[in-house]
Design an enzyme around this catalytic site. Sequence first.
Site, PDB file in Angstrom:
ATOM      1  CD  GLU A 200      52.384 -30.455   9.758  1.00 46.69           C
ATOM      2  OE1 GLU A 200      51.936 -30.918   8.710  1.00 46.69           O
ATOM      3  OE2 GLU A 200      52.436 -29.224   9.981  1.00 46.69           O
ATOM      4  CD  GLU A 323      56.173 -27.004   9.916  1.00 53.48           C
ATOM      5  OE1 GLU A 323      55.246 -26.719   9.126  1.00 53.48           O
ATOM      6  OE2 GLU A 323      56.733 -28.122   9.930  1.00 53.48           O
TER       7      GLU A 323
END
Length: 520
Positions: A200, A323
């Site tokens: 991220e 994810e």
Amino acid sequence: MKNLFTTTIASLMFATTLLGAGKKNEEKATAVINADQGEYTINRQIYGQFSEHLGRCVYEGIWVGENSPIPNTNGYRNDVVEALKRIKIPNLRWPGGCFADEYHWMDGIGPRDKRPKMINTNWGGVTEDNSFGTHEFLNFCELIGAEPYICGNLGSGSVEEMSKWIEYMTFEGESPMANLRKKNGREKPWKVKFFGVGNESWGCGGNMTPEGYSENYRRYATFCRNYGNNKLFKIAGGANSSDYNWTEVLMKNIPHWMMQGISLHNYTFTTSWGDKGNATGFSMDDYFKVIENGRKMDDLISRHSMILDMYDPRKNIAFVVDEWGMWYNVEPGTNPGFLYQQNTLRDALLAGEILNIFHAHCDRVRMANIAQMVNVLQAIILTDKEKMILTPTYYVFDMYKVHQDATMLPMTVESPDYSRMNRKIKAISSTASVDKNGAIHVTLINFDPGNDIEVACEVRGSDVKEVTDGQIITGKEVGAYNTFESPYQVHLENFKGAKYKNGKLTVKLPAKSLVTVELK
Ligand code: AHR
């Protein structure tokens, strides 16, 4: 007269109530499977798990240490190890998540009592004592038979640090890092294939622009070396949900030979990030919203895939949804930084819905990781000190393991709708595959909480003879869940409601259920 009238109305109303509560309607659906037209493999890696240093995932969930009264093998709790082996987990992502970009691997090697401590700033500000580090993780993967998927620190670590980690784990010969590993008790290198270059990076991993991350990726990935036979499968940190620009900039700016995968993170919320909803005790409107929101994964993958196809038409680069899962409010009374939530039949239905979407896109989606394995978000296992339970989502992974590495078969369904709040979704989601021994597995999900559906499915282009097995996951209500006191409210059971005759499979699909049948 008046009395008789009142009594008749009352008994009619009583009968209607009974019918409404007890007897469900049965709807009809038709389907077709083209068993001779399978083209793509459902890569087993889409059944991956994720274990971050977050809450009680690693500590208590996996690792209790050798001196714990909880039965363990070299510090790993036996009940969890046994449960994980049963569902054949193909890969396990670690150490984060956001934690990965603050993790300095050298703090997690050597004698445990000498390892420095750190603050887990992302997750509750608790002290991380680094007792679970590289050796503990990689040995755990060997124990459960999963491939490690390491996420490297690009956000706050150096190129040198990342490069040396790979040398430490995978170099066989004589070198400073290989020698250090040997000194720490591991002679042979581990096999590490999957390596994420940051997590991220658009957010907790450094708040970068896609252009900035691309430049960093090129530099860091250059020094992630392949040693001997250990060939890395490098995964670029991809988009947040519908950030298509992120995907496009990375595909333009990173040479394709430098990355084997590009990731996507997408969680499902009851309504939105700001209104996550509760894991249990929810309304039927909230049930509908979750299943409806689950469909968004299909749209996201289709749109990102269009970009990938434009820059990589031969589909060399895998789309890695590393994810995914349901994210609710934490359970009342628990640490908000630990992301602990219960798991109901609704979550099992959602997991099946999303896995079916991955199957449908298996030409491009070749790896995925549900978040997270134990005690965090949509966990497959929950623990309470020495106690352990398997969640409804666990049983989905158990049921679906027959699809691992099988060939996806084209399947279409004419499904009735499930409607609520003047909105509607298809009541049925389906997938089918044929395994290496020729067995066909058909999975059908009925999201409708009130109506059974009889599915009449033509199986074309195959010489299967009969239904040889069947399994079902269902419960008393979509909000049913397992507790430490009552651990089998929702689990995998035998299913006998399927018949096969003259090329036609008939399945009586109960309301709110997932069913898999085997044909041979
Ligand atoms: O899974 C929890 C967190 O969600 C991860 O650490 C992060 O990558 C994501 O935002």
